[in-house]
Scaffold this motif. Sequence first.
Motif, PDB file in Angstrom:
ATOM      1  N   LYS A 140       0.807  -1.217   0.000  1.00  0.00           N
ATOM      2  CA  LYS A 140       0.000   0.000   0.000  1.00  0.00           C
ATOM      3  C   LYS A 140       0.841   1.268   0.000  1.00  0.00           C
ATOM      4  CE  LYS A 140      -0.772  -0.056   5.039  1.00  0.00           C
ATOM      5  NZ  LYS A 140      -1.806  -0.068   6.107  1.00  0.00           N
ATOM      6  N   TYR A 141       2.031   1.217   0.631  1.00  0.00           N
ATOM      7  CA  TYR A 141       2.885   2.403   0.649  1.00  0.00           C
ATOM      8  C   TYR A 141       3.515   2.630  -0.722  1.00  0.00           C
ATOM      9  CZ  TYR A 141       2.359   1.700   5.672  1.00  0.00           C
ATOM     10  OH  TYR A 141       1.842   1.526   6.931  1.00  0.00           O
ATOM     11  N   VAL A 142       3.931   1.544  -1.352  1.00  0.00           N
ATOM     12  CA  VAL A 142       4.474   1.656  -2.709  1.00  0.00           C
ATOM     13  C   VAL A 142       3.419   2.220  -3.651  1.00  0.00           C
ATOM     14  CG1 VAL A 142       5.305   0.335  -4.694  1.00  0.00           C
ATOM     15  CG2 VAL A 142       6.184  -0.170  -2.409  1.00  0.00           C
ATOM     16  N   GLN A 143       2.196   1.707  -3.537  1.00  0.00           N
ATOM     17  CA  GLN A 143       1.136   2.173  -4.426  1.00  0.00           C
ATOM     18  C   GLN A 143       0.771   3.628  -4.144  1.00  0.00           C
ATOM     19  OE1 GLN A 143       0.189   0.700  -6.969  1.00  0.00           O
ATOM     20  NE2 GLN A 143       1.025  -1.337  -6.646  1.00  0.00           N
ATOM     21  N   MET A 144       0.888   4.025  -2.905  1.00  0.00           N
ATOM     22  CA  MET A 144       0.590   5.412  -2.541  1.00  0.00           C
ATOM     23  C   MET A 144       1.568   6.370  -3.216  1.00  0.00           C
ATOM     24  SD  MET A 144       0.428   7.014   1.275  1.00  0.00           S
ATOM     25  CE  MET A 144       0.232   8.774   1.572  1.00  0.00           C
ATOM     26  N   VAL A 145       2.871   6.023  -3.201  1.00  0.00           N
ATOM     27  CA  VAL A 145       3.865   6.895  -3.831  1.00  0.00           C
ATOM     28  C   VAL A 145       3.730   6.843  -5.350  1.00  0.00           C
ATOM     29  CG1 VAL A 145       6.331   7.340  -4.148  1.00  0.00           C
ATOM     30  CG2 VAL A 145       5.453   6.694  -1.892  1.00  0.00           C
ATOM     31  N   LYS A 146       3.568   5.656  -5.893  1.00  0.00           N
ATOM     32  CA  LYS A 146       3.404   5.529  -7.341  1.00  0.00           C
ATOM     33  C   LYS A 146       2.251   6.390  -7.856  1.00  0.00           C
ATOM     34  CE  LYS A 146       5.085   0.864  -8.494  1.00  0.00           C
ATOM     35  NZ  LYS A 146       4.639  -0.450  -9.024  1.00  0.00           N
ATOM     36  N   GLN A 202      10.029   4.493  10.576  1.00  0.00           N
ATOM     37  CA  GLN A 202       9.353   5.198   9.495  1.00  0.00           C
ATOM     38  C   GLN A 202       9.081   4.249   8.329  1.00  0.00           C
ATOM     39  OE1 GLN A 202      12.167   8.534   8.917  1.00  0.00           O
ATOM     40  NE2 GLN A 202      10.500   9.875   9.550  1.00  0.00           N
ATOM     41  N   ASP A 203       7.959   4.496   7.633  1.00  0.00           N
ATOM     42  CA  ASP A 203       7.619   3.743   6.432  1.00  0.00           C
ATOM     43  C   ASP A 203       8.319   4.388   5.240  1.00  0.00           C
ATOM     44  OD1 ASP A 203       5.741   1.848   7.608  1.00  0.00           O
ATOM     45  OD2 ASP A 203       4.463   3.593   7.941  1.00  0.00           O
ATOM     46  N   VAL A 204       9.156   3.614   4.556  1.00  0.00           N
ATOM     47  CA  VAL A 204       9.972   4.157   3.466  1.00  0.00           C
ATOM     48  C   VAL A 204       9.698   3.389   2.179  1.00  0.00           C
ATOM     49  CG1 VAL A 204      12.312   4.632   2.645  1.00  0.00           C
ATOM     50  CG2 VAL A 204      11.772   4.829   5.096  1.00  0.00           C
ATOM     51  N   VAL A 205       9.464   4.119   1.099  1.00  0.00           N
ATOM     52  CA  VAL A 205       9.365   3.544  -0.243  1.00  0.00           C
ATOM     53  C   VAL A 205      10.621   3.944  -1.000  1.00  0.00           C
ATOM     54  CG1 VAL A 205       8.130   3.581  -2.435  1.00  0.00           C
ATOM     55  CG2 VAL A 205       6.856   3.538  -0.273  1.00  0.00           C
ATOM     56  N   GLU A 206      11.284   2.949  -1.581  1.00  0.00           N
ATOM     57  CA  GLU A 206      12.537   3.212  -2.283  1.00  0.00           C
ATOM     58  C   GLU A 206      12.389   2.898  -3.764  1.00  0.00           C
ATOM     59  OE1 GLU A 206      16.722   2.418  -0.651  1.00  0.00           O
ATOM     60  OE2 GLU A 206      16.349   0.689  -1.965  1.00  0.00           O
ATOM     61  N   ARG A 234      19.044   5.963  -6.698  1.00  0.00           N
ATOM     62  CA  ARG A 234      18.274   5.370  -5.598  1.00  0.00           C
ATOM     63  C   ARG A 234      17.604   6.505  -4.841  1.00  0.00           C
ATOM     64  NH1 ARG A 234      18.338   0.371  -3.676  1.00  0.00           N
ATOM     65  NH2 ARG A 234      20.228  -0.102  -4.874  1.00  0.00           N
ATOM     66  N   ILE A 235      16.275   6.554  -4.894  1.00  0.00           N
ATOM     67  CA  ILE A 235      15.494   7.641  -4.293  1.00  0.00           C
ATOM     68  C   ILE A 235      14.587   7.045  -3.218  1.00  0.00           C
ATOM     69  CG2 ILE A 235      13.837   9.500  -4.705  1.00  0.00           C
ATOM     70  CD1 ILE A 235      14.769   9.519  -7.621  1.00  0.00           C
ATOM     71  N   GLN A 236      14.564   7.669  -2.052  1.00  0.00           N
ATOM     72  CA  GLN A 236      13.721   7.197  -0.967  1.00  0.00           C
ATOM     73  C   GLN A 236      12.682   8.243  -0.590  1.00  0.00           C
ATOM     74  OE1 GLN A 236      16.424   6.130   2.189  1.00  0.00           O
ATOM     75  NE2 GLN A 236      17.124   4.254   1.153  1.00  0.00           N
ATOM     76  N   PHE A 237      11.472   7.751  -0.306  1.00  0.00           N
ATOM     77  CA  PHE A 237      10.351   8.588   0.111  1.00  0.00           C
ATOM     78  C   PHE A 237       9.900   8.139   1.493  1.00  0.00           C
ATOM     79  CE2 PHE A 237      10.300   8.285  -4.478  1.00  0.00           C
ATOM     80  CZ  PHE A 237      10.019   9.566  -4.915  1.00  0.00           C
ATOM     81  N   ASN A 283      -1.567  11.111   7.562  1.00  0.00           N
ATOM     82  CA  ASN A 283      -1.978  12.311   6.844  1.00  0.00           C
ATOM     83  C   ASN A 283      -2.065  12.099   5.340  1.00  0.00           C
ATOM     84  OD1 ASN A 283      -2.134  14.104   9.124  1.00  0.00           O
ATOM     85  ND2 ASN A 283       0.102  14.048   9.206  1.00  0.00           N
ATOM     86  N   GLY A 284      -1.757  10.873   4.891  1.00  0.00           N
ATOM     87  CA  GLY A 284      -1.864  10.567   3.476  1.00  0.00           C
ATOM     88  C   GLY A 284      -0.855  11.302   2.624  1.00  0.00           C
ATOM     89  N   THR A 285       0.371  11.551   3.138  1.00  0.00           N
ATOM     90  CA  THR A 285       1.381  12.305   2.397  1.00  0.00           C
ATOM     91  C   THR A 285       2.695  11.532   2.366  1.00  0.00           C
ATOM     92  OG1 THR A 285       2.104  13.513   4.375  1.00  0.00           O
ATOM     93  CG2 THR A 285       0.337  14.498   3.058  1.00  0.00           C
ATOM     94  N   PHE A 286       3.617  11.970   1.506  1.00  0.00           N
ATOM     95  CA  PHE A 286       4.964  11.413   1.485  1.00  0.00           C
ATOM     96  C   PHE A 286       5.929  12.498   1.018  1.00  0.00           C
ATOM     97  CE2 PHE A 286       2.961  10.422  -2.582  1.00  0.00           C
ATOM     98  CZ  PHE A 286       3.876  10.902  -3.497  1.00  0.00           C
ATOM     99  N   GLU A 287       7.221  12.295   1.302  1.00  0.00           N
ATOM    100  CA  GLU A 287       8.228  13.296   0.972  1.00  0.00           C
ATOM    101  C   GLU A 287       9.522  12.607   0.531  1.00  0.00           C
ATOM    102  OE1 GLU A 287      10.513  17.129   3.040  1.00  0.00           O
ATOM    103  OE2 GLU A 287       9.190  15.829   4.223  1.00  0.00           O
TER     104      GLU A 287
END
Length: 484
Positions: free
Chosen positions: A43-49, A83-87, A102-105, A111-115
């Motif tokens: 779900k975190y990967v899909q959120m960033v994608k 922390q939940d991290v998507v790479e 290699r980029i990490q979010f 809050n439904g956000t990522f950085e």
Amino acid sequence: MKKMIALLTAIVLLLSACSSATLDGAGKELEDTIANATDADNKYVQMVKGGYRADNPNVTYEDAFTSFFGTPRWKYFESEDGQDVVEFTGDCTYQDVPVKARIQFVVDEENGTFEASYLAFNEVPQDALTLAAVIAKAFEGAEAVETGDGQGQSTNTTGQILIRQVPTQDVIGMTADEVIATFGDPEIYSENDSIEYGADAPEWMYFDVSNGNTVASFSANAGEFTLNGQSLKLDFDSLISLIGDDYDSLGAGGYQWIRNGICYTFYIPDDTEESYSINVYRIDDDDPIDNDAYLGDEGNYGTYGNLDSALVGRWRSNDGGTLQFDDTGMISSCDFNCWSMVGDTPDRVYWEADNGRVTCSAYFDEDVTYKIAGPSSGSEMEYITFSSNSRHRYERASGENGDGITGKWVSVENSIWSFQFNSDGTGMYNGKYSFTWNTYTVDDGSSALNYILLDSSFFDYSVSGNALTVFLSDSSRVYTKVGN
């Protein structure tokens, strides 16, 4: 500021897309490849994608990165500080040298956000300016594709509500086999009836396939849904800011939005840390709904069906009985019980008509306080009483002691009477009537329950000019139209 812009521009000029690059360490490459496959549905990967930049809402991160980088790979991990991290990893060229980026979010699920927080080229960390430049360059390339010569087909899902990254409009109408192929093997599959995934939050999903073995509607916990990369497990105010203020309130934490011919019904508890559900179904494209005129002040509670214009109006029988079908889908007057529950009067009844049959949806709103007590004599299970009849006890039949109201409770006096409170905010009364529910605390500190119960029934009818005949189970009644 001018120096920073100039520096960013210089960095962007040094970057270019490419199809492949060499990463030192075959083990790292293999790890990324395996994770890309195993974390595809995370779900975190899909959120960033599915997310997008504020200055470019028409292009998702997945669109931009797939367009710019070669061999794109995504994975999820939890950092040492929790922390939940998507790479993301992908190939590009920097200063004319092929590199692996290699980029990490860091994801803020609540809050439904990522950085974006980290960038490395061939495992060499880069600064924040270079990170910003890489992302800008990727989106710049995606913009060129988006505004190109129009060839090819866009897979952009911007503005669409997704369930596990599948557009909801694509799910409606899937066959049962297509649902299983898309979402995997279910825990419960009743052929020509239902498909269910996960007994508990947050994995719970339910598909009604009673419509000729195709999906007629589906429900899931809110955490399964996203819009532009934002989780829809939000409080009401946050949903307004994300979806808009064109909604209808159903009371008791229920709200409806209509988007592109599909109705979304949200049941939101007071505490958004708790799970809540979203129900999805299609509105008939051949009978488009005027949201304001059709729903009225209170909303239709999900019974968006056909309204036979021949029935709309006020009717009266020879013995003075009245029957009134409103064009909002409500039955505002009825001289017979168009519901099956005995001893109770519904708060409202809605109607739809098809092929000479009226389907009635009666809603009963209940607010009661309740008490859960320890095991009774002769039993090791808890029991519950409600303020509507505090002397009548229901004993826990499922769930664990200490779980609160969630679980099944069966009357100690008559086993036919029961309440089933599911963790997703749905339930069953007496194993027959479905309802939605939420709990809250009243001013004196007592635990309180609100539930909205649905009782569906039907009757046949025939209209000839100004005469209406209603066929009941044991008789028929004839009415004459007396007004609109």
